[in-house]
Write a protein that holds these residues in place. Structure first.
Motif, PDB file in Angstrom:
ATOM      1  N   MET A   1      17.556   5.505  -3.553  1.00  0.00           N
ATOM      2  CA  MET A   1      16.460   5.624  -3.093  1.00  0.00           C
ATOM      3  C   MET A   1      16.366   4.481  -1.748  1.00  0.00           C
ATOM      4  O   MET A   1      16.948   3.020  -2.283  1.00  0.00           O
ATOM      5  CB  MET A   1      15.741   5.232  -4.120  1.00  0.00           C
ATOM      6  N   LYS A   2      16.343   4.559  -0.681  1.00  0.00           N
ATOM      7  CA  LYS A   2      16.324   3.556   0.438  1.00  0.00           C
ATOM      8  C   LYS A   2      15.234   3.646   1.142  1.00  0.00           C
ATOM      9  O   LYS A   2      14.588   4.621   1.511  1.00  0.00           O
ATOM     10  CB  LYS A   2      17.688   3.951   1.094  1.00  0.00           C
ATOM     11  N   ILE A   3      14.671   2.452   1.733  1.00  0.00           N
ATOM     12  CA  ILE A   3      13.737   2.322   2.915  1.00  0.00           C
ATOM     13  C   ILE A   3      14.521   1.455   3.924  1.00  0.00           C
ATOM     14  O   ILE A   3      15.268   0.773   3.747  1.00  0.00           O
ATOM     15  CB  ILE A   3      12.506   1.831   2.479  1.00  0.00           C
ATOM     16  N   GLU A   4      14.029   1.784   5.142  1.00  0.00           N
ATOM     17  CA  GLU A   4      14.370   0.752   6.352  1.00  0.00           C
ATOM     18  C   GLU A   4      12.894   0.612   7.094  1.00  0.00           C
ATOM     19  O   GLU A   4      12.212   1.239   7.379  1.00  0.00           O
ATOM     20  CB  GLU A   4      15.219   1.482   7.103  1.00  0.00           C
ATOM     21  N   THR A   5      12.649  -0.893   7.471  1.00  0.00           N
ATOM     22  CA  THR A   5      11.493  -1.111   8.067  1.00  0.00           C
ATOM     23  C   THR A   5      11.651  -2.266   8.867  1.00  0.00           C
ATOM     24  O   THR A   5      12.804  -2.857   8.742  1.00  0.00           O
ATOM     25  CB  THR A   5      10.442  -1.235   7.106  1.00  0.00           C
ATOM     26  N   SER A   6      10.619  -2.961   9.558  1.00  0.00           N
ATOM     27  CA  SER A   6      10.921  -4.114  10.181  1.00  0.00           C
ATOM     28  C   SER A   6      10.595  -5.294   9.332  1.00  0.00           C
ATOM     29  O   SER A   6       9.518  -5.395   8.265  1.00  0.00           O
ATOM     30  CB  SER A   6       9.900  -4.186  11.323  1.00  0.00           C
ATOM     31  N   ARG A   7      10.887  -6.603   9.787  1.00  0.00           N
ATOM     32  CA  ARG A   7      10.545  -7.737   8.801  1.00  0.00           C
ATOM     33  C   ARG A   7       9.097  -7.839   8.981  1.00  0.00           C
ATOM     34  O   ARG A   7       8.521  -8.433   7.885  1.00  0.00           O
ATOM     35  CB  ARG A   7      11.393  -8.941   9.301  1.00  0.00           C
ATOM     36  N   GLU A   8       8.499  -7.793  10.265  1.00  0.00           N
ATOM     37  CA  GLU A   8       7.068  -8.216  10.294  1.00  0.00           C
ATOM     38  C   GLU A   8       6.187  -7.108   9.505  1.00  0.00           C
ATOM     39  O   GLU A   8       5.113  -7.541   8.900  1.00  0.00           O
ATOM     40  CB  GLU A   8       6.945  -8.079  11.875  1.00  0.00           C
ATOM     41  N   ALA A   9       6.446  -5.907   9.408  1.00  0.00           N
ATOM     42  CA  ALA A   9       5.751  -4.778   8.788  1.00  0.00           C
ATOM     43  C   ALA A   9       5.708  -5.219   7.405  1.00  0.00           C
ATOM     44  O   ALA A   9       4.531  -5.160   6.585  1.00  0.00           O
ATOM     45  CB  ALA A   9       6.109  -3.479   9.140  1.00  0.00           C
ATOM     46  N   LEU A  10       6.825  -5.509   6.704  1.00  0.00           N
ATOM     47  CA  LEU A  10       7.076  -5.615   5.271  1.00  0.00           C
ATOM     48  C   LEU A  10       6.312  -7.050   5.028  1.00  0.00           C
ATOM     49  O   LEU A  10       5.681  -7.133   3.984  1.00  0.00           O
ATOM     50  CB  LEU A  10       8.490  -5.670   4.816  1.00  0.00           C
ATOM     51  N   LEU A  11       6.480  -8.111   5.705  1.00  0.00           N
ATOM     52  CA  LEU A  11       5.961  -9.262   5.325  1.00  0.00           C
ATOM     53  C   LEU A  11       4.655  -9.302   5.640  1.00  0.00           C
ATOM     54  O   LEU A  11       3.826 -10.114   4.777  1.00  0.00           O
ATOM     55  CB  LEU A  11       6.842 -10.548   6.365  1.00  0.00           C
ATOM     56  N   GLY A  12       4.027  -8.646   6.591  1.00  0.00           N
ATOM     57  CA  GLY A  12       2.724  -8.641   6.868  1.00  0.00           C
ATOM     58  C   GLY A  12       1.890  -8.066   5.482  1.00  0.00           C
ATOM     59  O   GLY A  12       0.787  -8.350   5.127  1.00  0.00           O
ATOM     60  N   GLY A  13       2.592  -6.987   4.983  1.00  0.00           N
ATOM     61  CA  GLY A  13       2.087  -6.248   3.981  1.00  0.00           C
ATOM     62  C   GLY A  13       1.927  -7.104   2.716  1.00  0.00           C
ATOM     63  O   GLY A  13       0.887  -7.083   1.903  1.00  0.00           O
ATOM     64  N   LEU A  14       3.021  -7.682   2.401  1.00  0.00           N
ATOM     65  CA  LEU A  14       3.091  -8.660   1.234  1.00  0.00           C
ATOM     66  C   LEU A  14       2.042  -9.859   1.513  1.00  0.00           C
ATOM     67  O   LEU A  14       1.439 -10.184   0.298  1.00  0.00           O
ATOM     68  CB  LEU A  14       4.524  -9.242   1.102  1.00  0.00           C
ATOM     69  N   ASN A  15       1.994 -10.332   2.529  1.00  0.00           N
ATOM     70  CA  ASN A  15       0.954 -11.338   2.873  1.00  0.00           C
ATOM     71  C   ASN A  15      -0.624 -10.883   2.623  1.00  0.00           C
ATOM     72  O   ASN A  15      -1.363 -11.628   2.166  1.00  0.00           O
ATOM     73  CB  ASN A  15       0.953 -12.086   4.232  1.00  0.00           C
ATOM     74  N   THR A  16      -0.599  -9.536   2.889  1.00  0.00           N
ATOM     75  CA  THR A  16      -1.849  -9.179   2.768  1.00  0.00           C
ATOM     76  C   THR A  16      -2.479  -8.939   1.231  1.00  0.00           C
ATOM     77  O   THR A  16      -3.443  -9.517   0.750  1.00  0.00           O
ATOM     78  CB  THR A  16      -2.366  -7.602   3.116  1.00  0.00           C
ATOM     79  N   VAL A  17      -1.422  -8.692   0.290  1.00  0.00           N
ATOM     80  CA  VAL A  17      -1.912  -8.640  -1.136  1.00  0.00           C
ATOM     81  C   VAL A  17      -1.514  -9.531  -1.968  1.00  0.00           C
ATOM     82  O   VAL A  17      -1.818  -9.738  -2.953  1.00  0.00           O
ATOM     83  CB  VAL A  17      -0.870  -7.256  -1.685  1.00  0.00           C
ATOM     84  N   SER A  18      -0.924 -10.642  -1.494  1.00  0.00           N
ATOM     85  CA  SER A  18      -0.394 -12.047  -2.290  1.00  0.00           C
ATOM     86  C   SER A  18      -1.498 -12.848  -2.804  1.00  0.00           C
ATOM     87  O   SER A  18      -1.256 -13.293  -4.027  1.00  0.00           O
ATOM     88  CB  SER A  18       0.304 -12.976  -1.162  1.00  0.00           C
ATOM     89  N   GLY A  19      -2.686 -12.649  -2.366  1.00  0.00           N
ATOM     90  CA  GLY A  19      -3.646 -13.424  -3.151  1.00  0.00           C
ATOM     91  C   GLY A  19      -3.893 -12.567  -4.617  1.00  0.00           C
ATOM     92  O   GLY A  19      -4.364 -13.452  -5.516  1.00  0.00           O
ATOM     93  N   ALA A  20      -3.453 -11.473  -4.904  1.00  0.00           N
ATOM     94  CA  ALA A  20      -3.566 -10.722  -6.479  1.00  0.00           C
ATOM     95  C   ALA A  20      -2.590 -11.082  -7.158  1.00  0.00           C
ATOM     96  O   ALA A  20      -2.347 -10.384  -8.312  1.00  0.00           O
ATOM     97  CB  ALA A  20      -3.998  -9.394  -6.202  1.00  0.00           C
TER      98      ALA A  20
END
Length: 369
Positions: A1-20
């Motif tokens: 099971m693999k994924i490939e993405t950009s640092r900005e996309a993944l970090l942006g997603g994590l920052n969005t949900v981080s408050g929960a």
């Protein structure tokens, strides 16, 4: 099971949900985020007992799967990786191997079956009239600072969403001050009230600030939860199941002395003199015709004073306030000119926008001198 993405996309997603994401002495699953991969889209979800936040980002993937990953550690790694780096993640049952340029990290994972979603309730949901991100964010900023942080009266630890006959209002109070702002017209004419917890309101405002002003926000609710949905994120929050105080009875109606003040001048003056005290220091406002003197005395009897020009024609008056109660409001409200309406030094004071088209109101109790 693999994924490939950009640092900005993944970090942006994590920052969005981080408050929960929870931290500290809690079960590991509460410190993890859920990754769901389907059709080259990664859905990232964080949830706790009060709030759930979901967002998505594009990835390249070889199959569909779900797993949970430690959120804080993954964010720390991504924050230390150079911008524009390609992120590759290879998942197994027990760990994920993250590759970024010449760096490799192995992180433990937990099963997606252990992840607990926030229940949305089973009853039919009602929908609010259409709201833009700009208007919702503005209303939240205008009121949320006035809510209590740890009151034994749970209804004060949040922001009221009041669907009233004369419009949709946001209201917050800690028992010593109260802020209210009209969000929109209530086109459906259905009257009901829900209370959004303080932290959920703060997370909603944080994520709304990253959206375009015209972005529509869909809002629906039932007796247990409220959901805010945009093209970038979805936030679901439990509601505080208590009755909110009758805020309309708190707004003064007979304050007949009016002071017109430049908001930024008052804010700057208060910040200058408040260095002599502490955050909750008492600031004294001395009013006379056309002038407002602001003063503050510290514990060691240090004293600072300042004067600003105001529009006022009434009798001389001296009023004391908790300085943070005034500064909290002045820092968040964007109106250039405010009115301060007073009846007597010991009675509640009403701040409002000088522009009558603005519905913002702020009621604050003075301190007896």
């Amino acid at each position: 099971m693999k994924i490939e993405t950009s640092r900005e996309a993944l970090l942006g997603g994590l920052n969005t949900v981080s408050g929960a994401v929870l931290s500290g002495n809690v079960a590991p699953i509460w410190q993890n985020v859920l990754f769901e991969v389907k059709d080259n889209v990664l859905t990232i979800i964080a949830a706790n007992q009060e709030t759930q936040i979901k967002t998505t980002c594009e990835v390249k993937s070889d199959k569909e799967f779900s797993v949970t990953v430690a959120a804080a550690k993954l964010r720390d790694i991504l924050n230390k990786i150079a911008p524009q780096t390609v992120i590759k993640m290879e998942f197994s049952k027990e760990k994920v191997k993250l590759s970024a340029a010449k760096s490799v990290f192995n992180l433990a994972v937990l099963s997606a079956s252990d992840f607990t979603f926030l229940s949305g309730g089973e009853t039919k949901r009602k929908t609010l009239p259409a709201i833009s991100a700009k208007n919702l964010l503005r209303a939240l900023r205008y009121v949320q600072y006035a809510s209590a942080q740890q009151s034994h009266r749970m209804s004060l630890n949040g922001v009221l969403l009041d669907m009233a006959a004369d419009g949709v209002w946001l209201v917050a109070t800690d028992g010593h001050r109260m802020a209210l702002e009209k969000l929109s017209e209530n086109t459906e004419k259905k009257e009901t009230q829900t209370i959004l917890p303080r932290k959920s309101a703060a997370e909603l405002a944080r994520n709304l600030s990253a959206l375009d002003e015209g972005e529509p926000v869909e809002v629906d609710y039932n007796e247990r939860t409220v959901r805010f949905n945009t093209s970038s994120f979805e936030l679901i929050s439990n509601l505080i199941d208590e009755k909110f105080p009758d805020y309309r009875e708190v707004v003064p109606r007979n304050n007949d002395k009016t002071v017109k003040i430049e908001r930024e001048e008052l804010r700057a003056s208060l910040e200058r003199v408040s260095v002599m005290g502490e955050r909750k220091a008492t600031v004294i406002l001395n009013l006379s015709a056309g002038n407002l003197q602001v003063s503050c005395t510290g514990r060691e009897k240090d004293m600072g004073s300042d004067s600003i020009v105001v529009e006022y024609k009434g009798e001389n008056m001296e009023i004391g306030f908790n300085v943070s109660f005034l500064l909290d409001m002045l820092k968040e409200v964007g109106e250039n000119v405010l009115t301060m309406k007073i009846s007597e030094p010991s009675a509640s004071v009403l701040f409002a926008a000088a522009d009558e088209k603005c519905h913002f109101r702020y009621v604050v109790m003075p301190i007896r001198l």
